[in-house]
Design an enzyme around this catalytic site. Sequence first.
Site, PDB file in Angstrom:
ATOM      1  N   CYS A   1       0.836  -1.204   0.000  1.00 23.68           N
ATOM      2  CA  CYS A   1       0.000   0.000   0.000  1.00 23.68           C
ATOM      3  C   CYS A   1       0.875   1.261   0.000  1.00 23.68           C
ATOM      4  O   CYS A   1       1.516   1.558  -0.999  1.00 23.68           O
ATOM      5  CB  CYS A   1      -0.972  -0.038   1.167  1.00 23.68           C
TER       6      CYS A   1
ATOM      7  N   HIS B   1      -3.618  -5.320   1.342  1.00 27.34           N
ATOM      8  CA  HIS B   1      -3.378  -5.663   2.742  1.00 27.34           C
ATOM      9  C   HIS B   1      -3.868  -7.092   2.982  1.00 27.34           C
ATOM     10  O   HIS B   1      -4.790  -7.567   2.321  1.00 27.34           O
ATOM     11  CB  HIS B   1      -4.149  -4.722   3.668  1.00 27.34           C
TER      12      HIS B   1
END
Length: 483
Positions: free
Chosen positions: A329, A427
């Site tokens: 991310c 994630h």
Amino acid sequence: MSTLMVQGTTSDAGKSTLVTALCRWLWRQGVSVVPFKPQNMALNSAVTADGGEIGRAQAVQAQAANLAPHTDMNPVLLKPNSDTGSQVIIHGRAVTSMNAVAYHDYKAIAMQAVLASHERLKSAYQVVMVEGAGSPAEINLRAGDIANMGFAEAVDCPVLLIADINRGGVFAHLVGTLELLSPSEQARVKGFIINRFRGDLALLQPGLDWLEARTGKPVIGVLPYVLDLHLEAEDGIDQRQVGKVEQLLKVVVPVLPRISNHTDFDPLRLHPQVDLQFIGPGQAIPAADLIILPGSKSVRGDLAYLRSNGWDRAVARHLRYGGKVLGICGGLQMLGEQVHDPLGLEGAAGSSPGLGLLAFETVLEEEKQLRNVSGRLSLENAAVSGYEIHAGVTRGPALELAAVQLDDGRSDGACSADGQILGTYLHGLFETPAACSALLRWAGLEAVQEVDYHALRERDIERLADLVEHHLDTAALRRLCGL
């Protein structure tokens, strides 16, 4: 339909864990129960079935109740993006960022969202199991409170007060907290739970008798200290590791000031073949097989921090010696050439150079991407599932060599041509056994043991429910739940 609230004398007293335990204990009895936290402040969040985000603790509690996470379970989420301000998320959607003073004035609006969510849950489930935040006795936060007694008073629900005896001073915590509440709030507290007790309960009994005589309120039970319980930590990074075998893969994660979703690393922490190290300020990055750049709520600020510690040079040196680097991310965005924040979403507007390891640039945009996804890693075509929570749009030629092919037809992330660098927006990718094993083999581990993280979490939730059954007054709990 009833509501029961758990409040704590301090942060980390055990509120989240107790609500998880109570949800599973009730669910095992056939009771329809739903977790609820009016207001949460955390950088670890989960994507919900309705396309929003909530605190990860509520997602774990939803699993305990055998429910899919929903934004009504945590209607107000505050994600700190500076020392004095936070992004405010209402019903799963970011609405604004504001400092603490401005948010104090905004609480009346936030409370409307809290009460609306609670009403919907109460109409759909037998029991709403509520978790408070921090302590109800923070004098400076009591005006306009929506997270603790302010909520309990508004919906007229009973409260259990939990305290951590392992820290010491448990009787002072309980009695002191009670004394600082108003008379109506004191009457709302229906009992105490003492958490993390070690030793002979008979030696504690005189203190319990005194507490009940002093306050006129019962001790609902004493929960033992459990050493090997590994549910996701909501705030501080959990650095405990299980017993390790001799063949270890060395993984290093630099801890950034605005690190987010550090629960990504829990499966590695629990893997018997991984030596996971979190590196703090002023520490050098040691020799490792894999360096992971984590998610961040302030990518440009954390990039500057990374450079100030010399970690950018350590990453470059690591790659020269054949090591692997993974960016997740915000960590993916750091791997590129530039990070642009024209709207000032994460601080002052402007641009910052990335590490220049992959040929792409990222522009932070107001619309946040929130979705649960599944697909296949470029590594071994391994199945992977995870979730996206990001405000950046990344473009550049490096994306042509994608890290993940998603089932919805999109590609995600990038890999370097030499195979040393991998970046992804996903994630939770280590939670999928096949993906975790493929990534560990890529990083240099040969005979990988497959570990099912979801099964480990389910086992621990069941153990928590057993603790409720064996150590708490279950008849009293059922009465408080209106059963």
